[in-house]
Design a protein around this motif. Structure first.
Motif, short mmCIF file in Angstrom:
data_model
loop_
_atom_site.label_atom_id
_atom_site.label_comp_id
_atom_site.label_asym_id
_atom_site.label_seq_id
_atom_site.Cartn_x
_atom_site.Cartn_y
_atom_site.Cartn_z
N UNK A 67 0.84 -1.18 0.00
CA UNK A 67 0.00 0.00 0.00
C UNK A 67 0.88 1.23 0.00
N UNK A 68 0.62 2.14 -0.94
CA UNK A 68 1.36 3.40 -1.01
C UNK A 68 0.37 4.52 -0.74
N UNK A 69 0.65 5.31 0.31
CA UNK A 69 -0.27 6.36 0.75
C UNK A 69 0.45 7.71 0.70
N UNK A 70 -0.28 8.74 0.20
CA UNK A 70 0.32 10.04 -0.06
C UNK A 70 -0.37 11.13 0.76
N UNK A 71 0.38 12.24 0.97
CA UNK A 71 -0.18 13.42 1.62
C UNK A 71 0.47 14.66 1.03
N UNK A 80 4.97 10.68 -0.73
CA UNK A 80 4.59 9.40 -0.14
C UNK A 80 4.71 9.50 1.38
N UNK A 81 3.60 9.31 2.05
CA UNK A 81 3.54 9.37 3.50
C UNK A 81 3.95 8.05 4.12
N UNK A 82 3.46 6.96 3.50
CA UNK A 82 3.66 5.66 4.11
C UNK A 82 3.66 4.57 3.04
N UNK A 83 4.53 3.59 3.24
CA UNK A 83 4.57 2.40 2.40
C UNK A 83 4.29 1.23 3.34
N UNK A 84 3.20 0.53 3.09
CA UNK A 84 2.79 -0.58 3.94
C UNK A 84 2.92 -1.87 3.15
N UNK A 85 3.57 -2.86 3.73
CA UNK A 85 3.67 -4.17 3.09
C UNK A 85 3.10 -5.21 4.03
N UNK A 98 -5.92 -9.07 6.19
CA UNK A 98 -4.71 -8.37 5.80
C UNK A 98 -3.80 -8.29 7.03
N UNK A 99 -2.57 -8.78 6.89
CA UNK A 99 -1.63 -8.78 8.00
C UNK A 99 -0.43 -7.93 7.65
N UNK A 100 -0.11 -7.00 8.56
CA UNK A 100 1.06 -6.14 8.40
C UNK A 100 1.60 -5.81 9.78
#
Length: 138
Positions: A67-71, A80-85, A98-100
């Motif tokens: 997941x790539x989240x922007x602000x 890019x605010x956060x990169x979630x894998x 969903x597990x992270x």
């Protein structure tokens, strides 16, 4: 003539066997890249920040996701605010886990053509708010 029929049947059987799908089952509809398109709170549309509209979720066939989240950085530029894998699992009946970072969330996802919708609720000080997020396949 009989020999010709046997050859035809053998050739047809070989083609059907070798031309069939390589998948053991149906491809999961979640697999692919999805971009955030809109959100709702208690059924009312929420105006999304232009940077939110750049958020992308990518679900791979090996059950990994990114997941790539922007602000907005304050100057109108989206960063890019956060990169979630993590990993994902289809529990059946449109229920996905969903597990992270050691935490697992379970959500019900509704698919419609090239979109999917996640709906969830949060309760704060006795008031429950229902959120719905819509993503479009890219």
């Amino acid at each position: 003539m009989k020999k010709l029929i046997v050859v035809f049947v053998a050739t047809l059987s070989l083609c059907i066997t070798s031309c069939g799908s390589d998948d053991d089952g149906v491809r999961d509809p979640l697999i692919g890249a999805w971009q955030f398109t809109e959100a709702f709170e208690n059924g009312e549309s929420i105006t999304s920040d232009p940077c939110d509209l750049q958020d992308i979720l990518t679900f791979n066939a090996d059950f990994a996701y990114v997941g790539r989240f922007f602000e907005d950085d304050g100057s109108g530029t989206c960063i890019e605010l956060e990169l979630v894998t993590g990993t994902w699992e289809n529990g059946g009946n449109n229920v996905y886990s969903f597990t992270s970072e050691g935490e697992t969330d379970t959500e019900t996802i509704t698919f419609s053509e090239n979109t999917f919708t996640i709906e969830y609720s949060e309760t704060f000080e006795g008031t429950t708010t229902v959120y719905r997020e819509v993503y479009t396949r890219i």
